[in-house]
Design an enzyme around this catalytic site. Structure first.
Site, PDB file in Angstrom:
ATOM      1  N   GLU A  57     -57.865 -20.997   2.600  1.00  0.00           N
ATOM      2  CA  GLU A  57     -59.274 -20.608   2.511  1.00  0.00           C
ATOM      3  C   GLU A  57     -60.087 -21.650   1.731  1.00  0.00           C
ATOM      4  O   GLU A  57     -60.949 -21.324   0.923  1.00  0.00           O
ATOM      5  CB  GLU A  57     -59.402 -19.216   1.875  1.00  0.00           C
ATOM      6  CG  GLU A  57     -58.722 -18.142   2.717  1.00  0.00           C
ATOM      7  CD  GLU A  57     -58.752 -16.760   2.070  1.00  0.00           C
ATOM      8  OE1 GLU A  57     -58.840 -16.686   0.825  1.00  0.00           O
ATOM      9  OE2 GLU A  57     -58.687 -15.763   2.798  1.00  0.00           O
ATOM     10  N   GLU A 137     -54.025 -13.938   7.877  1.00  0.00           N
ATOM     11  CA  GLU A 137     -54.080 -12.900   6.851  1.00  0.00           C
ATOM     12  C   GLU A 137     -54.779 -11.683   7.441  1.00  0.00           C
ATOM     13  O   GLU A 137     -56.003 -11.582   7.400  1.00  0.00           O
ATOM     14  CB  GLU A 137     -54.849 -13.367   5.597  1.00  0.00           C
ATOM     15  CG  GLU A 137     -54.135 -14.374   4.746  1.00  0.00           C
ATOM     16  CD  GLU A 137     -54.886 -14.671   3.456  1.00  0.00           C
ATOM     17  OE1 GLU A 137     -55.791 -13.881   3.084  1.00  0.00           O
ATOM     18  OE2 GLU A 137     -54.593 -15.696   2.830  1.00  0.00           O
TER      19      GLU A 137
END
Length: 508
Positions: A57, A137
């Site tokens: 991320e 995720e």
């Protein structure tokens, strides 16, 4: 810090997750140890590792440093070879994918149930036109913050989102599949308008609970998977047995300030002004800051800290009498009275470092000076506490009994013992009437308790921590105030969801 070690902040001007040479040197040192251990386990070498994630991320981080990503790519290729698939993962917003992706790294995405699956994978396709659809995720639940309601996500929503993705032929990694525990000081924090420390429990409302037990969510996920491929033959493993060991009485051993010789055997550091945890190389836990009142304070004076400079909680004692607590993004002033030369102590607690976003360089301790009616206090003695070292060496149970003052307010250690009835099963410990603190059993640090802030009311105690056939030693560091008759209550189930502050009043 999102998995980064706190010692990186020993260099206070380091720029994390960037091309800063100091940061890259640390990264390269780590990768040159880690990646050669992984290389023989890659799929192309007969192992079971089919791909490697290079960053996580990164598009949500402010730096947007492509030079840093290129450096990572080069290091992974040099140490792992050209065949292994390397990838990144980011949220689905354009800005996240612009800063988090790099040619040569396969771009995957994250999203949870309730997202429009077609739109989410459309965002991946805009940066990765070919190749598998991958949700790296898929959020099966969420983490808990102290003072907020226990997070939960319905099994039906998680199952439906999974089915929608599998119908598209996508690959899915679930975060979390197995809940966990932030033992000791390992819980992190987020920053969303304010500092939000994470609870000790990381149960996450996951398909497998914090204790490793199957939940209804796991069976809902299995049902979805069975529509796309056969399930493994054989019964599901059952939940592990739990045991309610009942009530255990504790007694006060000593006030924390009376055992600084044990907790800080090297003695204090002298400094004109307060130093951060990082400046004295204290990564976790607690530090005592001590000075003396410079004058008589007969009328209540304001003891205060600059905004956001108490990181994260400061327990204030004057002449060893507890005065109250200063808190990051909370109360930063107390009224005090005293005489010139009176000892002022502030026990600083690191509640966990910010692990996501722009604020991960999260320094701890007193980041600014304390003042008395706007006059800065100086001439500090700073005690970095090695509490865990002492407890792992048998203290205080192996130490001679210590006479302690009878009060129950302020930081103090409490001890007790209990025996298991021939079995050492998992259990959960409740803190009736306690305020906030830390628990050790047999030298193992089980983490923070804070029942008055909630939502978590119990700590998970794995059976592997317990002894059979000899006493189990309990040590509690209570920070604000113990109950008049201190005891712990061992249960056979967790209590996650009770928040006592604000307007939230969820039930257990």
């Amino acid at each position: 810090m999102g998995g980064l070690p706190a010692w990186l902040l020993w260099k206070p001007d380091i720029i994390l997750r960037s091309s800063d040479p100091a940061y890259l040197a640390a990264v390269d040192s780590w990768l040159h140890v880690l990646l050669p251990k992984i290389k023989p386990r890659l799929y192309q070498h007969g192992g079971n590792i089919i791909s490697m994630q290079v960053e996580n991320e990164y598009g949500s981080y402010y730096a947007c440093d492509y030079g840093y990503l290129r450096h990572l790519l080069g290091s992974f290729r040099m140490l792992l070879g050209t065949e292994v698939l390397l990838f990144t993962t980011d949220g689905t917003r354009a800005q996240e994918l612009r800063c988090g992706t790099l040619q040569g790294l396969y771009a995957t995405i994250n999203f949870g149930p309730g997202s429009n699956v077609t739109e989410a994978f459309g965002a991946q396709r805009r940066v990765e036109p070919k190749g598998p659809l991958v949700n790296s995720e898929y959020y099966t639940g969420w983490l808990d913050y102290w003072g907020e309601a226990h997070a939960s996500t319905s099994s039906a929503r998680v199952a439906q989102g999974l089915e929608d993705m599998l119908q598209l032929g996508a690959s899915v990694n679930m975060y979390m599949f197995h809940g966990g525990t932030n033992f000791a000081y390992w819980s992190g924090a987020d920053f969303k308008d304010q500092y939000k420390p994470v609870t000790t429990s990381y149960d996450y409302d996951a398909p497998l609970s914090e204790a490793g037990d199957p939940t209804d969510k796991l069976f809902a996920i299995r049902t979805v998977i069975s529509k796309f491929q056969p399930l493994p033959v054989g019964p599901m493993p059952p939940a592990t047995p739990k045991y309610a060991y009942g009530r255990v009485a504790l007694r006060k051993y000593a006030d924390l300030l009376d055992v600084l010789d044990v907790l800080c055997p090297s003695g204090p550091i002298q400094s004109q002004f307060p130093l951060t945890f990082e400046a004295i190389k204290q990564a976790h836990g607690f530090v005592v800051y001590r000075t003396r009142l410079p004058r008589d304070v007969l009328d209540p004076a304001m003891l205060g800290a600059p905004p956001h400079s108490v990181c994260d909680r400061g327990y204030v004692m004057l002449q060893q009498e507890y005065q109250g607590t200063l808190e990051r993004d909370g109360q930063t002033t107390l009224r005090v009275t005293g005489r010139a030369g009176d000892t002022l102590d502030v026990l600083l607690e690191n509640m966990g470092r910010i692990s996501f976003g722009a604020n991960i360089s999260d320094f701890k301790g007193l980041l600014g000076n304390l003042s008395l009616d706007s006059s800065p206090l100086s001439n500090w003695l700073i005690y970095p506490l090695a509490i865990d070292t002492a407890i792992q060496q048998g203290w205080p149970h192996a130490a001679p009994p210590k006479s302690s003052r009878g009060g129950i307010a302020g930081p103090a250690f409490y001890t007790g013992t209990f025996e298991t009835p021939g079995i050492a099963w998992d259990t959960f410990v409740k803190f009736p009437g306690w305020s906030k603190g830390q628990l050790w059993i047999n030298g193992f640090n089980l983490g923070r308790y804070w029942p008055c802030r909630g939502p978590q009311q119990t700590l998970f105690v794995p059976g592997s921590v317990l002894h059979v056939g000899r006493p189990n030693n309990i040590t509690v560091l209570e920070l604000e105030g113990a109950p008049p008759a201190p005891l712990l209550l061992f249960l056979d189930r967790p209590l996650f969801n009770r928040t006592l502050i604000g307007s939230i009043a969820a039930t257990e």
